[in-house]
Design an enzyme around this catalytic site. Structure first.
Site, mmCIF file in Angstrom:
data_model
loop_
_atom_site.group_PDB
_atom_site.id
_atom_site.type_symbol
_atom_site.label_atom_id
_atom_site.label_comp_id
_atom_site.label_asym_id
_atom_site.label_seq_id
_atom_site.Cartn_x
_atom_site.Cartn_y
_atom_site.Cartn_z
ATOM 1 C CB SER A 36 -16.139 -0.491 6.769
ATOM 2 O OG SER A 36 -14.833 -0.983 6.745
ATOM 3 C CG HIS A 67 -9.140 5.919 -0.202
ATOM 4 N ND1 HIS A 67 -9.255 6.956 -1.097
ATOM 5 C CD2 HIS A 67 -10.043 4.998 -0.594
ATOM 6 C CE1 HIS A 67 -10.185 6.660 -1.984
ATOM 7 N NE2 HIS A 67 -10.684 5.473 -1.716
ATOM 8 C CG HIS A 89 -8.355 -2.919 10.214
ATOM 9 N ND1 HIS A 89 -8.403 -2.034 9.161
ATOM 10 C CD2 HIS A 89 -9.574 -2.890 10.798
ATOM 11 C CE1 HIS A 89 -9.606 -1.496 9.119
ATOM 12 N NE2 HIS A 89 -10.344 -1.988 10.094
ATOM 13 C CE1 TYR A 91 -7.471 -5.964 7.390
ATOM 14 C CE2 TYR A 91 -9.072 -6.084 9.171
ATOM 15 C CZ TYR A 91 -8.656 -5.551 7.968
ATOM 16 O OH TYR A 91 -9.398 -4.596 7.352
ATOM 17 C CD GLU A 92 -4.285 -2.546 7.482
ATOM 18 O OE1 GLU A 92 -3.452 -1.913 6.805
ATOM 19 O OE2 GLU A 92 -5.208 -2.011 8.111
ATOM 20 C CB ALA A 119 -18.468 -2.568 9.061
ATOM 21 C CG MET A 220 -12.239 -8.791 11.242
ATOM 22 S SD MET A 220 -11.723 -9.098 9.555
ATOM 23 C CE MET A 220 -12.962 -10.302 9.017
ATOM 24 C CB SER A 221 -11.634 -2.777 13.895
ATOM 25 O OG SER A 221 -13.002 -2.437 14.028
ATOM 26 C CG ASN A 244 -21.977 -9.470 7.589
ATOM 27 O OD1 ASN A 244 -21.277 -8.454 7.669
ATOM 28 N ND2 ASN A 244 -21.673 -10.597 8.211
ATOM 29 C CG HIS A 256 -13.707 -5.714 2.262
ATOM 30 N ND1 HIS A 256 -13.962 -5.337 3.569
ATOM 31 C CD2 HIS A 256 -13.103 -4.652 1.685
ATOM 32 C CE1 HIS A 256 -13.524 -4.103 3.771
ATOM 33 N NE2 HIS A 256 -12.999 -3.655 2.652
HETATM 34 N N1 HPA Z 1 -17.162 -10.760 10.677
HETATM 35 C C1 HPA Z 1 -16.099 -10.005 11.007
HETATM 36 N N2 HPA Z 1 -15.999 -8.731 10.708
HETATM 37 C C2 HPA Z 1 -17.004 -8.170 10.007
HETATM 38 C C3 HPA Z 1 -18.134 -8.889 9.628
HETATM 39 C C4 HPA Z 1 -18.213 -10.264 9.979
HETATM 40 O O1 HPA Z 1 -19.187 -10.973 9.676
HETATM 41 N N3 HPA Z 1 -18.940 -8.027 8.948
HETATM 42 C C5 HPA Z 1 -18.312 -6.830 8.938
HETATM 43 N N4 HPA Z 1 -17.144 -6.906 9.576
#
Ligand code: HPA
Length: 283
Positions: A36, A67, A89, A91-92, A119, A220-221, A244, A256
């Site tokens: 991301s 996409h 991912h 989580y999918e 990200a 998460m990746s 973040n 997200h």
């Molecule tokens: N946690 C998990 N995955 C993320 C985060 C987060 O705060 N920010 C971007 N991907």
């Protein structure tokens, strides 16, 4: 319904994909997997040849945002590269093998280095939103593996130096070359990435646990692909874009949309860094 391919079918898909990649006449030594916020990196590739994931049987079908993924073959300076826009991912599906066959097909096609991007949430004020971090090591807190069910002793792959120290040193050197351009363009952190499966964000208690365990970022990746890449003999470099402060560390609400918005705002700088890192890479 069991939609998992049999081992033979998976191997056939890897071989067919490697053959298709080789048939382009391109010889990428470096693959760059875009997470991301890193999408614009694909535009830096010279002489691009894009192949949709649907045409590569080892690559996943992606649903996110409508996409389809694509591989962009091309050059960055003296290197031939394969840029992967789009990741499946864990989580999918609940399993960590979404990119397994794709990474293996790259190795079969001659790729030597997998550069990963993602990200991530920051666990430290030293890495404020918008900053970048070289992953030095990871915590596989999900305790999932793309190698579950693999045969052979090779499955017991070492995770020491999983994020190649020499590649990290090279990345730092490449960024030092950006000194004196835009302020801070040469700045990058380094730390431990903790993998949680998601898709829900973490609780503040989980974030405090990760801080105690020595992590600087959470996401998460990335970890599944690193494991598969090391098993396939690839060297790995990985860079996080901190979008973040992690749960409980600031008042901002996690979403997200927020991740994507911060990633978009910080993307130009991060992509400029990654371009310099890949261009300067010594294999
Ligand atoms: N946690 C998990 N995955 C993320 C985060 C987060 O705060 N920010 C971007 N991907």
């Amino acid at each position: 319904m069991n939609t998992k391919p049999s081992p033979d079918a998976a191997t056939a898909a890897v071989e067919a994909t490697a053959a298709r990649l080789r048939a382009t006449g391109r010889r990428p030594a470096i693959a760059v997997l875009l997470g991301s916020g890193w999408g614009p990196f694909a535009d830096a590739v010279q002489d691009p040849l894009a192949i949709p994931y649907e045409e590569l049987p080892a690559f996943p079908v992606l649903q996110v945002g409508g996409h389809a993924g694509r591989v962009v073959l091309g050059r960055l300076g003296r290197h031939e590269v394969a840029v992967l826009a789009g990741r499946k991912h864990a989580y999918e599906t609940g399993t960590a093998d979404g990119m397994k066959a794709a990474v293996r097909s790259l190795a079969r096609a001659g790729v030597q280095v997998l550069v990963q991007t993602n990200a991530a949430g920051s666990l430290t004020l030293a890495l404020p939103p918008g900053s970048t971090m070289l992953i030095a090591d990871h915590l596989n807190l999900a305790q999932q593996s793309p190698l579950f069910g693999e045969p052979g002793d090779e499955r017991f792959v070492s995770m020491v130096n999983a994020y190649d120290a020499a590649l990290r040193e090279g990345a730092r050197a490449a960024l030092r070359g950006l000194q004196g351009q835009e302020p801070g363009l040469d700045a990058i952190g380094e730390g431990v990435y903790a993998w949680f499966m998601g898709p829900q964000f973490e609780t503040p208690a989980e974030i405090r646990m990760m801080q105690l365990l020595g992590a600087q970022a959470v996401g998460m990746s990335t970890v599944p692909e690193t494991i598969v890449a090391r098993h396939a003999g690839l060297r790995v470099l990985a860079v996080s874009l901190l979008t973040n402060m992690a749960a409980g560390l600031s008042d901002e609400k996690l979403s997200h949309a927020h991740t994507l918005a911060t990633a978009a705002a910080a993307s130009a700088r991060a992509v400029a860094q990654l371009t310099a890192i890949v261009r300067g890479m010594s294999l």
